[in-house]
Design a protein around this motif. Structure first.
Motif: not given
Length: 221
Positions: A131, A110, A113, A83-84, A115-117
């Motif tokens: 974003d 992205r 859906g 999810r990340l 989430a990326i740091i």
């Protein structure tokens, strides 16, 4: 992994002696197995998403180019269905054209859906897919906003102090870190000898000793 977080480390961290397919199977550890239906589906999805990996699936990962190795590192993380995704210095050591292709992949993730740091110094490309943006200097946020609010120049100013707004930001020195205590023996000399030697060279005893420490550490390395 159990929380749905996957990490792509700086430097890629692939296992060069293992095949591309085995690297991907390792990514399943803790999430599924390559014999389960979910595991097979995830492996197939990665080979479809990254066609070059399907083509070279039996080759040792060390034989891949830098860009292909980075794709493998990303695929190995994505096979966990996170999810990340934590993406660290993806562009490190890669040609600009390869970097552009990788950022295209990130944009697709992205849009799916995920989430990326992302920690990244290839600013222009990062601004295109992000974003929101945070610029860090010595652990402090010195600029923040949406990509439309920031430019390459803004990021450069935050690092280099090119604008009054960023010059006004107080950035404390980094916290002291633990240092190794090293004994340095200077045969036949006491502190007075070192003081005279330092004065003769227009320096200080501490600077003189630091130079010796630096040489010692370099030799040890």
């Amino acid at each position: 992994a159990h929380l749905g977080i996957a990490h792509v480390p700086a430097g890629r961290g692939i296992f060069g002696s293992l095949s591309v397919a085995d690297n991907l199977r390792l990514g399943l550890y803790g999430a599924a197995t390559d014999r389960s239906t979910a595991g097979r589906q995830r492996l197939d999805e990665m080979l479809e998403t990254f066609p070059i990996l399907a083509e070279k699936r039996s080759q040792p990962a060390a034989q891949l180019s830098g860009g292909q190795q980075q794709q493998l590192a990303i695929a190995r993380a994505l096979v966990q269905a996170p999810r990340l995704l934590l993406l660290d210095e993806m562009s490190m050591g890669l040609a600009p054209t390869v970097v552009a292709d990788l950022f295209g992949i990130v944009g697709g993730l992205r849009d799916r859906g995920i989430a990326i740091i992302m920690v990244e110094q290839f600013v222009g490309q990062a601004l295109k897919v992000a974003d929101s943006v945070l610029v860090l200097e010595q652990g402090r946020v010195v600029a923040a906003g949406k990509p439309s609010d920031l430019s390459d120049d803004d990021v450069a100013a935050a690092y280099l102090g090119g604008s009054e707004a960023h010059k006004a930001v107080h950035i404390p020195p980094p916290p002291a870190t633990a240092r190794e205590t090293i004994q340095i023996d200077v045969p036949g000399r006491d502190i007075r000898d070192l003081e005279r030697l330092a004065a003769a060279n227009a320096t200080t005893v501490s600077t003189l000793l630091q130079g010796s420490i630096d040489i010692l550490l370099a030799e040890r390395t």
